[in-house]
Write a protein that holds these residues in place. Structure first.
Motif, PDB file in Angstrom:
ATOM      1  N   THR A 101      -0.412  39.126 122.561  1.00  0.00           N
ATOM      2  CA  THR A 101      -0.888  38.983 121.193  1.00  0.00           C
ATOM      3  C   THR A 101       0.101  39.685 120.281  1.00  0.00           C
ATOM      4  OG1 THR A 101      -3.155  39.081 122.009  1.00  0.00           O
ATOM      5  CG2 THR A 101      -2.841  39.362 119.650  1.00  0.00           C
ATOM      6  N   MET A 102       0.644  38.928 119.316  1.00  0.00           N
ATOM      7  CA  MET A 102       1.597  39.513 118.366  1.00  0.00           C
ATOM      8  C   MET A 102       1.013  39.471 116.965  1.00  0.00           C
ATOM      9  SD  MET A 102       5.384  38.184 119.441  1.00  0.00           S
ATOM     10  CE  MET A 102       6.115  38.978 118.033  1.00  0.00           C
ATOM     11  N   GLN A 134       6.036  40.597 113.234  1.00  0.00           N
ATOM     12  CA  GLN A 134       7.114  41.197 114.030  1.00  0.00           C
ATOM     13  C   GLN A 134       6.869  42.685 114.240  1.00  0.00           C
ATOM     14  OE1 GLN A 134      10.481  39.414 111.545  1.00  0.00           O
ATOM     15  NE2 GLN A 134      11.410  39.733 113.551  1.00  0.00           N
ATOM     16  N   HIS A 146       3.781  44.338 115.803  1.00  0.00           N
ATOM     17  CA  HIS A 146       3.005  44.789 116.964  1.00  0.00           C
ATOM     18  C   HIS A 146       2.996  43.703 118.027  1.00  0.00           C
ATOM     19  CE1 HIS A 146       1.119  48.071 114.696  1.00  0.00           C
ATOM     20  NE2 HIS A 146       0.915  47.205 113.737  1.00  0.00           N
ATOM     21  N   ILE A 147       2.992  44.131 119.281  1.00  0.00           N
ATOM     22  CA  ILE A 147       2.780  43.200 120.387  1.00  0.00           C
ATOM     23  C   ILE A 147       1.883  43.906 121.406  1.00  0.00           C
ATOM     24  CG2 ILE A 147       4.905  43.858 121.609  1.00  0.00           C
ATOM     25  CD1 ILE A 147       5.078  40.878 122.509  1.00  0.00           C
ATOM     26  N   VAL A 153      11.254  42.095 125.868  1.00  0.00           N
ATOM     27  CA  VAL A 153      11.010  42.165 124.429  1.00  0.00           C
ATOM     28  C   VAL A 153      12.152  42.986 123.839  1.00  0.00           C
ATOM     29  CG1 VAL A 153       9.413  42.876 122.612  1.00  0.00           C
ATOM     30  CG2 VAL A 153       8.509  42.155 124.838  1.00  0.00           C
ATOM     31  N   ILE A 169      10.100  43.495 116.230  1.00  0.00           N
ATOM     32  CA  ILE A 169      10.274  42.631 117.396  1.00  0.00           C
ATOM     33  C   ILE A 169      11.125  41.432 116.998  1.00  0.00           C
ATOM     34  CG2 ILE A 169       9.077  41.216 119.106  1.00  0.00           C
ATOM     35  CD1 ILE A 169       6.618  43.150 118.511  1.00  0.00           C
ATOM     36  N   VAL A 219      10.998  37.679 122.285  1.00  0.00           N
ATOM     37  CA  VAL A 219      10.139  37.825 123.462  1.00  0.00           C
ATOM     38  C   VAL A 219      10.562  36.723 124.426  1.00  0.00           C
ATOM     39  CG1 VAL A 219       7.785  37.794 124.342  1.00  0.00           C
ATOM     40  CG2 VAL A 219       8.235  38.709 122.060  1.00  0.00           C
TER      41      VAL A 219
END
Length: 96
Positions: free
Chosen positions: A30-31, A34, A36-37, A64, A85, A88
């Motif tokens: 779940t992102m 850009q 949080h993942i 990542v 991020i 991925v």
């Protein structure tokens, strides 16, 4: 696992309309933009720096990349990564 077992699991998952990440032990990612993942169903952290995170999956690895990474939460099968991020990417194991 054998190919036949994987086919049976896939068929049961489709027929019973079950979530594939649960029945087939797939990662759930779940992102939020850009920033949080959140990754569930991983098998461990292979490498971590402020620019790269590499996780072991049931089949292959997850890479990542970005900048200013901070692990906010890390549990045996899930983690929360914050930072910028950029990419991925799934890396499949050779020969599979």
């Amino acid at each position: 696992m054998s190919r036949m077992t994987n086919r049976i699991k896939k068929w049961v998952t489709e027929q019973m309309q079950l979530p594939a990440d649960v029945t087939m032990d797939l990662p759930r990612i779940t992102m939020i933009g850009q920033l949080h993942i959140y990754i569930e169903n991983h098998r461990g952290v292979l490498q971590f720096s402020n620019k790269e995170l590499r996780l072991l999956l049931k089949e292959g690895q997850l890479l990542v990349t970005g900048d200013q990474f901070v692990l906010k939460t890390i549990l045996p099968e899930e983690l929360l990564l914050e930072g910028r991020i950029d990419k991925v990417m799934f890396i499949n194991e050779e020969g599979k």
